[in-house]
Design a protein around this motif. Structure first.
Motif, PDB file in Angstrom:
ATOM      1  N   GLU A 108     -48.198 -65.721  -9.542  1.00  0.00           N
ATOM      2  CA  GLU A 108     -49.514 -65.330  -9.718  1.00  0.00           C
ATOM      3  C   GLU A 108     -49.899 -65.206 -11.148  1.00  0.00           C
ATOM      4  OE1 GLU A 108     -51.173 -64.806  -6.933  1.00  0.00           O
ATOM      5  OE2 GLU A 108     -53.216 -64.556  -8.039  1.00  0.00           O
ATOM      6  N   ASP A 109     -49.139 -64.670 -11.988  1.00  0.00           N
ATOM      7  CA  ASP A 109     -49.350 -64.386 -13.342  1.00  0.00           C
ATOM      8  C   ASP A 109     -49.623 -65.852 -14.270  1.00  0.00           C
ATOM      9  OD1 ASP A 109     -48.809 -61.881 -13.182  1.00  0.00           O
ATOM     10  OD2 ASP A 109     -46.825 -61.862 -13.656  1.00  0.00           O
ATOM     11  N   ALA A 110     -48.883 -66.999 -13.306  1.00  0.00           N
ATOM     12  CA  ALA A 110     -48.929 -68.140 -14.146  1.00  0.00           C
ATOM     13  C   ALA A 110     -50.503 -68.850 -14.025  1.00  0.00           C
ATOM     14  CB  ALA A 110     -48.167 -69.150 -13.307  1.00  0.00           C
ATOM     15  N   LEU A 111     -51.177 -68.319 -13.051  1.00  0.00           N
ATOM     16  CA  LEU A 111     -52.589 -68.833 -13.158  1.00  0.00           C
ATOM     17  C   LEU A 111     -53.392 -68.172 -13.914  1.00  0.00           C
ATOM     18  CD1 LEU A 111     -53.352 -68.475  -9.106  1.00  0.00           C
ATOM     19  CD2 LEU A 111     -52.271 -70.186 -10.391  1.00  0.00           C
ATOM     20  N   PRO A 136     -48.439 -63.403   0.893  1.00  0.00           N
ATOM     21  CA  PRO A 136     -48.927 -64.219   0.034  1.00  0.00           C
ATOM     22  C   PRO A 136     -48.292 -65.544   0.068  1.00  0.00           C
ATOM     23  CG  PRO A 136     -48.409 -61.971  -0.861  1.00  0.00           C
ATOM     24  CD  PRO A 136     -48.330 -61.780   0.823  1.00  0.00           C
ATOM     25  N   MET A 137     -48.943 -66.525  -0.487  1.00  0.00           N
ATOM     26  CA  MET A 137     -48.197 -67.846  -0.126  1.00  0.00           C
ATOM     27  C   MET A 137     -47.315 -68.154  -0.915  1.00  0.00           C
ATOM     28  SD  MET A 137     -52.253 -69.245   0.290  1.00  0.00           S
ATOM     29  CE  MET A 137     -53.104 -67.728  -0.720  1.00  0.00           C
ATOM     30  N   THR A 138     -46.442 -69.200  -0.223  1.00  0.00           N
ATOM     31  CA  THR A 138     -45.024 -69.551  -1.145  1.00  0.00           C
ATOM     32  C   THR A 138     -45.049 -71.151  -1.098  1.00  0.00           C
ATOM     33  OG1 THR A 138     -43.873 -68.850   0.851  1.00  0.00           O
ATOM     34  CG2 THR A 138     -43.977 -67.252  -0.722  1.00  0.00           C
ATOM     35  N   GLY A 139     -46.061 -71.941  -1.426  1.00  0.00           N
ATOM     36  CA  GLY A 139     -45.812 -73.224  -1.195  1.00  0.00           C
ATOM     37  C   GLY A 139     -44.911 -73.681  -2.506  1.00  0.00           C
ATOM     38  N   GLY A 140     -45.139 -75.175  -2.831  1.00  0.00           N
ATOM     39  CA  GLY A 140     -44.478 -75.833  -3.960  1.00  0.00           C
ATOM     40  C   GLY A 140     -43.120 -75.976  -3.835  1.00  0.00           C
ATOM     41  N   MET A 186     -49.790 -77.711  -9.886  1.00  0.00           N
ATOM     42  CA  MET A 186     -48.284 -76.945  -9.401  1.00  0.00           C
ATOM     43  C   MET A 186     -48.509 -75.330  -9.329  1.00  0.00           C
ATOM     44  SD  MET A 186     -46.329 -78.795  -8.344  1.00  0.00           S
ATOM     45  CE  MET A 186     -45.256 -77.481  -7.796  1.00  0.00           C
ATOM     46  N   ASP A 187     -49.113 -74.779 -10.366  1.00  0.00           N
ATOM     47  CA  ASP A 187     -49.273 -73.508 -10.405  1.00  0.00           C
ATOM     48  C   ASP A 187     -50.213 -72.831  -9.259  1.00  0.00           C
ATOM     49  OD1 ASP A 187     -47.714 -73.172 -12.570  1.00  0.00           O
ATOM     50  OD2 ASP A 187     -49.436 -72.938 -14.171  1.00  0.00           O
TER      51      ASP A 187
END
Lengths: 83, 144
Positions: free
Chosen positions: B138-141, A79-83, B108-109
């Protein structure tokens, strides 16, 4: 068909290489995973828990049931971890 | 509208000099490498060249359409970044502030869990450990 298979982050480390070209008849990503896990223990370990693995087919986020017809590149990563 | 993926630093004020001319509202966000544990010296960011650019472009296009943005900029770095360095930025320009704020939050999300970047924390001893994705990201989406 020939496919380029790419690995990123800890999947790359577990497999031991960033990419490889495979000859496959896999119809879906799920079929391809079965073939890749049979290559050696490293591939098997990297792809044993698919809940922790995401996949992209031709650089589009996909899932295990995505068909591989006409695909050129499949990538596996956490799972991606950008930002 | 611009997307950039680069290893070199960026200058936030220089990036904003020509940004969003004529807009009524500009929102900017920049993310900074932080040390939560007191034992980290740097982050290493790996990404998927090609897919990264297309994923960011796709996310920015959707934000621009949904909130009628007049301009949009996303810069995300990769490679090794020391604690305190800027890791990424987004800027949104719209007629009104609500659109600009919401579009920036949306960017950002989505960027956090749909753009192919992976972070590894590098400790003082040089050892690295991969950052795990948070369920909350993931929940933020779901709010969009």
């Amino acid at each position: 068909m020939k496919l380029d298979v790419l690995y990123f982050a800890w999947l790359r480390e577990r497999v031991g290489q960033p990419r490889e070209r495979v000859e496959t008849k896999a119809a879906t990503v799920r079929d391809l995973v079965v073939e890749l896990r049979a290559i050696d223990d490293y591939h098997d370990a990297a792809l044993s828990d698919l809940t922790a693995v995401r996949v992209a087919v031709d650089q589009q986020l996909s899932d295990l049931d995505t068909p591989l017809a006409d695909a050129r590149e499949v990538a596996f990563f956490p799972p991606m971890t950008g930002g | 509208m611009a997307i950039r993926v680069q290893s070199e630093p960026f200058d936030l004020s220089a990036e904003l000099a020509d940004f969003g001319a004529g807009a009524g509202a500009i929102v900017t966000f920049s993310g900074i490498v932080r040390d939560d544990t007191g034992a980290m010296v740097a982050l290493e960011l790996e990404h998927y060249p090609g897919m990264t650019e297309s994923a960011l472009t796709d996310i920015a296009d959707r934000a621009a359409e949904r909130w009628n943005l007049t301009d949009c900029l996303v810069i995300h770095r990769h490679g090794r970044l020391a604690v305190g360095e800027a890791i990424m930025m987004v800027a949104t320009a719209a007629r009104h502030r609500a659109e600009a704020f919401q579009a920036a939050e949306y960017l950002m999300d989505y960027l956090k869990s749909r753009a192919p970047f992976w972070k590894r924390e590098i400790g003082r001893d040089g050892a690295g450990s991969w950052v795990e994705a948070k369920g909350s990201d993931e929940d933020a989406l779901t709010r969009w």
